[in-house]
Design a protein around this motif. Structure first.
Motif, PDB file in Angstrom:
ATOM      1  N   UNK A  10      52.022  54.711  48.225  1.00  0.00           N
ATOM      2  CA  UNK A  10      53.451  54.867  48.480  1.00  0.00           C
ATOM      3  C   UNK A  10      54.014  56.076  47.749  1.00  0.00           C
ATOM      4  N   UNK A  11      54.904  56.792  48.424  1.00  0.00           N
ATOM      5  CA  UNK A  11      55.635  57.885  47.796  1.00  0.00           C
ATOM      6  C   UNK A  11      57.076  57.840  48.265  1.00  0.00           C
ATOM      7  N   UNK A  12      57.961  58.368  47.464  1.00  0.00           N
ATOM      8  CA  UNK A  12      59.379  58.461  47.830  1.00  0.00           C
ATOM      9  C   UNK A  12      59.735  59.929  47.981  1.00  0.00           C
ATOM     10  N   UNK A  13      60.407  60.243  49.079  1.00  0.00           N
ATOM     11  CA  UNK A  13      60.801  61.632  49.318  1.00  0.00           C
ATOM     12  C   UNK A  13      62.215  61.657  49.879  1.00  0.00           C
ATOM     13  N   UNK A  14      63.050  62.514  49.296  1.00  0.00           N
ATOM     14  CA  UNK A  14      64.437  62.623  49.751  1.00  0.00           C
ATOM     15  C   UNK A  14      64.769  64.072  50.105  1.00  0.00           C
ATOM     16  N   UNK A  15      65.392  64.228  51.277  1.00  0.00           N
ATOM     17  CA  UNK A  15      65.730  65.558  51.762  1.00  0.00           C
ATOM     18  C   UNK A  15      64.777  66.009  52.848  1.00  0.00           C
ATOM     19  N   UNK A  16      64.834  67.295  53.181  1.00  0.00           N
ATOM     20  CA  UNK A  16      63.964  67.854  54.214  1.00  0.00           C
ATOM     21  C   UNK A  16      62.509  67.828  53.764  1.00  0.00           C
ATOM     22  N   UNK A  17      61.614  67.640  54.707  1.00  0.00           N
ATOM     23  CA  UNK A  17      60.193  67.729  54.385  1.00  0.00           C
ATOM     24  C   UNK A  17      59.826  69.191  54.130  1.00  0.00           C
ATOM     25  N   UNK A  18      58.981  69.448  53.145  1.00  0.00           N
ATOM     26  CA  UNK A  18      58.640  70.829  52.776  1.00  0.00           C
ATOM     27  C   UNK A  18      57.680  71.486  53.762  1.00  0.00           C
ATOM     28  N   UNK A  19      57.499  72.775  53.617  1.00  0.00           N
ATOM     29  CA  UNK A  19      56.696  73.564  54.556  1.00  0.00           C
ATOM     30  C   UNK A  19      55.247  73.094  54.638  1.00  0.00           C
ATOM     31  N   UNK A  32      42.083  56.869  58.168  1.00  0.00           N
ATOM     32  CA  UNK A  32      42.755  55.863  58.998  1.00  0.00           C
ATOM     33  C   UNK A  32      42.754  54.455  58.418  1.00  0.00           C
ATOM     34  N   UNK A  33      41.867  54.157  57.465  1.00  0.00           N
ATOM     35  CA  UNK A  33      41.800  52.802  56.918  1.00  0.00           C
ATOM     36  C   UNK A  33      42.751  52.609  55.736  1.00  0.00           C
ATOM     37  N   UNK A  34      43.541  53.626  55.437  1.00  0.00           N
ATOM     38  CA  UNK A  34      44.506  53.561  54.333  1.00  0.00           C
ATOM     39  C   UNK A  34      45.903  53.784  54.881  1.00  0.00           C
ATOM     40  N   UNK A  35      46.862  52.999  54.422  1.00  0.00           N
ATOM     41  CA  UNK A  35      48.253  53.179  54.827  1.00  0.00           C
ATOM     42  C   UNK A  35      48.984  54.058  53.822  1.00  0.00           C
ATOM     43  N   UNK A  36      49.720  55.035  54.345  1.00  0.00           N
ATOM     44  CA  UNK A  36      50.524  55.932  53.521  1.00  0.00           C
ATOM     45  C   UNK A  36      51.989  55.627  53.825  1.00  0.00           C
ATOM     46  N   UNK A  37      52.692  55.160  52.822  1.00  0.00           N
ATOM     47  CA  UNK A  37      54.067  54.703  53.010  1.00  0.00           C
ATOM     48  C   UNK A  37      55.023  55.711  52.392  1.00  0.00           C
ATOM     49  N   UNK A  38      55.935  56.215  53.207  1.00  0.00           N
ATOM     50  CA  UNK A  38      56.929  57.177  52.734  1.00  0.00           C
ATOM     51  C   UNK A  38      58.296  56.508  52.782  1.00  0.00           C
ATOM     52  N   UNK A  39      58.895  56.326  51.610  1.00  0.00           N
ATOM     53  CA  UNK A  39      60.259  55.828  51.518  1.00  0.00           C
ATOM     54  C   UNK A  39      61.169  57.052  51.468  1.00  0.00           C
ATOM     55  N   UNK A  40      62.097  57.155  52.399  1.00  0.00           N
ATOM     56  CA  UNK A  40      62.853  58.393  52.546  1.00  0.00           C
ATOM     57  C   UNK A  40      64.200  58.147  53.211  1.00  0.00           C
ATOM     58  N   UNK A  41      65.078  59.133  53.072  1.00  0.00           N
ATOM     59  CA  UNK A  41      66.336  59.124  53.822  1.00  0.00           C
ATOM     60  C   UNK A  41      66.282  60.098  54.991  1.00  0.00           C
ATOM     61  N   UNK A  42      65.125  60.711  55.194  1.00  0.00           N
ATOM     62  CA  UNK A  42      64.939  61.695  56.260  1.00  0.00           C
ATOM     63  C   UNK A  42      64.605  60.968  57.567  1.00  0.00           C
ATOM     64  N   UNK A  43      65.500  61.074  58.543  1.00  0.00           N
ATOM     65  CA  UNK A  43      65.308  60.374  59.823  1.00  0.00           C
ATOM     66  C   UNK A  43      64.670  61.255  60.888  1.00  0.00           C
TER      67      UNK A  43
END
Length: 308
Positions: A10-19, A32-43
């Motif tokens: 899990x990672x938390x990211x706020x704002x625009x995604x970087x380059x 593919x056997x691992x889930x990557x969870x992004x908690x964010x306000x970026x829709x």
């Protein structure tokens, strides 16, 4: 085939995604056997997002309110970077997100993964309770915890965790209280009793007391070098040494051409001029080598099999 222990990072990211974000996304696809969870306000829609990237929409205020309710005191979060101190508490704060996995971990997006399961093997996951990516301190960039109560609440064993969570300053609580250079020289974190009791302190102390087992090993690539490449799901240094991931904390700043190249290629070098800049001959060599390996496999399969 044995069932793989389930893992979520899990990672938390706020704002625009970087380059550099598209390269992170592609490397997740190759795990593919691992889930990557992004908690964010970026829709915004993430192009080419694989199914194992799970996006959870929460504002920074949502995070703050939830953390205050779960911990029982008002936390101080004035900017997204402060969330790094809260990484060791992710499972405690978000049981609805991380509760079903065998192992949960924290990570970042300024990184490109290699073959995670190639390093986090079933044998290691069976033997160790905390699995880290450096030999000298716990890293916020990658650390896995067995999903059990004493590890989900390990951060609470620090005498300082309330102080850390109620102050806006970043304390490197998720790592080693800024003792990077001292620990890299081989010193023990237990020799610094006046420092913030960080997760490295708790991991080292807990293992010495026999409460759990911690895996420390240096399995990451860092710094800036034109000899680091990602190729079909692997991170390679000098085409000889495989690493679990490349930490781009320095590269993302020093890279001169901060642009993603679309479509994201199957082979790319992290050159100082930019990803795959001035890499024509290296890429050609990689392609020739790859084709040669495929040809050898084809020939071996076509060779007649003699009976013993």
């Amino acid at each position: 085939m044995k069932d793989l222990p389930s893992i979520a990072i899990m990672t938390c990211w706020y704002g625009d995604y970087p380059w550099y974000f598209p390269y992170f996304v592609k490397s997740c696809k190759y795990n593919p056997s691992i889930d990557f969870i992004i908690v964010t306000d970026n829709t915004n829609v993430i192009p080419e997002k694989p199914d194992n990237i799970k996006v959870v929409y929460k504002t920074l205020e949502d995070f703050k309110i939830n953390a205050s309710q779960k911990l029982g005191f008002e936390v101080a979060i004035n900017k997204p970077y402060k969330l790094c101190d809260f990484k060791p508490a992710y499972r405690f704060l978000f049981p609805e997100i991380l509760g079903s996995y065998d192992f949960w971990g924290h990570g970042d997006i300024d990184m490109v993964y290699g073959d995670i399961r190639g390093f986090m093997t079933n044998e290691l996951l069976a033997d160790f309770d905390i699995l880290n990516s450096r030999v000298d301190f716990i890293t916020g960039t990658f650390c896995l915890y067995r999903n059990i109560e004493k590890l989900n609440t390990l951060f609470m064993q620090s005498r300082d965790y309330k102080h850390v969570f109620t102050n806006e300053e970043y304390f490197s609580f998720d790592e080693c209280s800024f003792l990077f250079n001292d620990l890299a020289l081989g010193n023990s974190i237990l020799d610094y009793p006046d420092s913030i009791q960080s997760m490295t302190y708790l991991a080292v102390k807990g293992e010495l007391e026999g409460n759990f087992k911690v895996f420390f090993d240096h399995i990451i690539a860092q710094g800036v070098s034109d000899e680091i490449k990602w190729q079909n799901g692997l991170i390679l240094f000098k085409n000889q040494f495989e690493c679990m991931f490349y930490d781009m904390i320095e590269y993302k700043v020093k890279c001169e051409n901060k642009k993603a190249v679309y479509p994201i290629p199957d082979v790319f070098y992290f050159n100082i001029k930019g990803i795959n800049k001035n890499s024509f001959f290296k890429l050609l060599y990689s392609k020739i080598l790859d084709n040669w390996e495929k040809l050898k496999d084809f020939i071996q399969k076509k060779e007649p099999q003699t009976a013993e």
